[in-house]
Structure formats: C-alpha cells, structure tokens
Scaffold this motif. Sequence first.
Motif, mmCIF file in Angstrom:
data_model
loop_
_atom_site.group_PDB
_atom_site.id
_atom_site.type_symbol
_atom_site.label_atom_id
_atom_site.label_comp_id
_atom_site.label_asym_id
_atom_site.label_seq_id
_atom_site.Cartn_x
_atom_site.Cartn_y
_atom_site.Cartn_z
ATOM 1 N N GLN A 14 0.838 -1.188 0.000
ATOM 2 C CA GLN A 14 0.000 0.000 0.000
ATOM 3 C C GLN A 14 0.881 1.249 0.000
ATOM 4 O OE1 GLN A 14 -2.820 -0.082 3.224
ATOM 5 N NE2 GLN A 14 -3.339 -2.204 2.840
ATOM 6 N N SER A 16 -0.022 4.164 0.391
ATOM 7 C CA SER A 16 -0.468 5.088 1.432
ATOM 8 C C SER A 16 0.341 4.935 2.715
ATOM 9 C CB SER A 16 -1.954 4.905 1.718
ATOM 10 O OG SER A 16 -2.214 3.610 2.207
ATOM 11 N N LYS A 17 0.814 3.732 3.008
ATOM 12 C CA LYS A 17 1.622 3.521 4.217
ATOM 13 C C LYS A 17 2.995 4.177 4.063
ATOM 14 C CE LYS A 17 -0.555 -0.585 6.052
ATOM 15 N NZ LYS A 17 -0.345 -1.925 6.590
#
Length: 89
Positions: A14, A16-17
């Motif tokens: 991900q 986003s992490k």
Amino acid sequence: MNIIKKTGRIEEFQTSKIRQSLLSASQEATEPLSDAELKLIEKEINNILSKLNKTETSSYEVFAICLNVLKELGFKAICKSYLEGSISF
C-alpha cells in the motif's frame, strides 16, 4: 505485490503507508514535503518496485528502496529521519 512484514505476516503493498511514513519523517526533519514532492518520491519507489518484477518482497527491501530514493532525490535530512524513525525495524 505482497509485502512480507518483519513478523512474517504477508500484506498487500500500500503506497499510502509509505506516504504516511514519509510525511512523518519530513515533519521530524522539519522539512515538510509538498504534495508534488511526495508524488515524485512515490513514483520513483513504485518504478523501482515494478522493475523488480516480483509478486512478493520484504518490508526491509521496500525500506531500503525508500531510503535510496530519498537520498538520490536530495532529501538527505528526511532520509536520515526516516532511517532513525525505523531503527526498531
């Protein structure tokens, strides 16, 4: 792509992490990243991961790629903060 975490657990990658980790490191370094800079860094990281042509990699490898991208793009203070924030890694 799946990520093998340090605990051995497997998760889907991900972006986003990574974005959140980069933002935290930039705040710690008191060098806030703009949205354009974040997108550039993310793009470079994703390009490298794509070139690896793997279905699975370790969180350690992703961490090293992030450090390298930050260094290569001239974000040395953020790179240092990112490394120091992940010493328990």
